[in-house]
Design a protein around this motif. Structure first.
Motif, PDB file in Angstrom:
ATOM      1  N   ASN A 189      -9.053   1.954  -2.315  1.00  0.00           N
ATOM      2  CA  ASN A 189      -8.993   2.734  -3.555  1.00  0.00           C
ATOM      3  C   ASN A 189      -7.658   3.444  -3.734  1.00  0.00           C
ATOM      4  N   ILE A 190      -6.650   3.044  -2.939  1.00  0.00           N
ATOM      5  CA  ILE A 190      -5.341   3.709  -2.963  1.00  0.00           C
ATOM      6  C   ILE A 190      -4.257   2.718  -3.359  1.00  0.00           C
ATOM      7  N   PHE A 191      -3.427   3.119  -4.306  1.00  0.00           N
ATOM      8  CA  PHE A 191      -2.213   2.388  -4.683  1.00  0.00           C
ATOM      9  C   PHE A 191      -1.024   3.263  -4.328  1.00  0.00           C
ATOM     10  N   LEU A 192       0.001   2.654  -3.733  1.00  0.00           N
ATOM     11  CA  LEU A 192       1.231   3.389  -3.457  1.00  0.00           C
ATOM     12  C   LEU A 192       2.354   2.843  -4.323  1.00  0.00           C
ATOM     13  N   GLY A 193       3.104   3.760  -4.916  1.00  0.00           N
ATOM     14  CA  GLY A 193       4.202   3.366  -5.791  1.00  0.00           C
ATOM     15  C   GLY A 193       5.495   4.042  -5.400  1.00  0.00           C
ATOM     16  N   ASN A 194       6.585   3.532  -5.929  1.00  0.00           N
ATOM     17  CA  ASN A 194       7.906   4.124  -5.739  1.00  0.00           C
ATOM     18  C   ASN A 194       7.970   5.375  -6.616  1.00  0.00           C
TER      19      ASN A 194
END
Length: 348
Positions: free
Chosen positions: A73-78
């Protein structure tokens, strides 16, 4: 009733994401000859010749422990800015769809809308910086895909009424994105715990503020597994570099240090507010749940220019709707805050 297929762009529904070498092979090996990397290493003390984990598995697992949310359930972005842009590109058809923003608020929602050729309908906050639910309801049409809410809000500092946000989540058939960049400083609970209740909820957070990692550019989005899957399809394959992943893991092991800084920040914020109230040119100081305060003054531009000449930089927000005459002041260290106050006492 929310249905992701009703708001997802058709080209994204059919998108086949780029398949990197690190996507196709997952496991242990001693010789990697699949990604056209430089096999000899890097001209650095630490070798960065190998591509990073495209899905940042280790970082997400650590965040999962801290946040109490499954890694899926986690998205990592710049930075959170990438998450915002990916959401636009996933759900908003250029030149057709629109989003709703509630100024005064974080300016990147408008910028990202402009970049993606998506109309941003503005519904001003009320005079006490809360949602105008009636105005939002009137602004929604069949092409409204997203509502952006920043809470605690930037630049005003206050948290948005939780019941009002839940009203939108329960009644809007598009995405409700709650930007919680400053939630670590807030008395309000995060909306992450509501992910299982609302399929249309996306919560944004960051490691840039309380965690002190602004230079690493790591933003987080928490949402249903189906929304995260879409975002992972649309993002660049290696959007978080190896150095940032490694340093983030190191930082995430120091929760106590961060909590100590948060406590100190809140204490310094209270002291700063008391000192600012004594200034004759301060008209009002708005309640803050963030690591900054919004201060209404008699002449924001003149005070800003005076501080700049003394080597102190704050943010002049006087040209922002509903923030006329206001300066946004970040809470600094004790020494920095004392220097600010002593300098302001010299302002005529």
């Amino acid at each position: 009733m929310f249905d992701i297929n009703n708001i997802l762009r058709n080209n994204i529904k059919n998108l086949v994401p780029y398949s990197s070498a690190r996507d196709e092979f997952q496991g242990e090996a001693s010789v990697f000859l699949d990604a056209n990397e430089n096999a000899f290493g890097s001209p650095l003390q630490t070798a960065y010749n190998r591509y990073p984990d495209p899905m940042q598995y280790q970082v997400k697992m650590k965040l999962s422990q801290i946040k109490g949310v499954p890694a899926r359930n986690i998205f990592l972005g710049n930075g959170s800015d990438e998450a915002i842009d990916v959401l636009f590109r996933s759900f908003c058809n250029p030149g057709v769809d629109n989003v709703i923003i509630v100024p005064p608020t974080y300016g990147m929602y408008q910028v990202s809308a402009n970049i993606n050729d998506v109309e941003a309908k503005k519904v001003l906050l009320t005079e006490d910086y809360q949602l105008n639910l009636e105005g939002i309801a009137e602004a929604i049409d069949k092409n409204t895909k997203v509502i952006f809410i920043c809470s605690p809000n930037n630049p005003t500092g206050n948290s948005i009424n939780r019941d009002d946000i839940e009203t939108l989540l329960a009644n809007f058939t598009g995405l409700v994105i709650i930007d919680e960049a400053y939630i670590n400083f807030s008395r309000q609970k995060t909306f992450i715990q509501e992910l299982t209740e609302y399929a249309n909820l996306v919560v944004l957070q960051t490691l840039s503020k309380a965690w002190g990692l602004a230079g690493l550019r790591i933003g987080m989005a928490f949402a249903s597994e189906e929304i995260i899957e879409v975002m992972n399809k649309v993002k660049p394959p290696y959007n978080i570099n190896e150095a940032s992943q490694t340093l983030a893991l190191e930082a995430l092991a120091n929760v106590k240090q961060v909590n100590d800084w948060i406590k100190e920040t809140l204490e310094q914020r209270d002291k700063l507010v008391l000192a600012l109230k004594e200034m004759p040119f301060v008209v009002d100081i708005y309640p803050s749940d963030a690591n900054f305060v919004l201060v209404k003054t008699t002449n924001a531009t003149a005070i800003y220019d005076f501080l700049v000449n003394q080597g102190i930089i704050v943010r002049n927000r006087t040209n922002v709707e509903l923030c006329e005459g206001c300066l946004r002041i970040t809470v600094g260290t004790s020494a920095e805050n004392i220097k600010l106050i002593e300098t302001l006492q010299q302002y005529k």
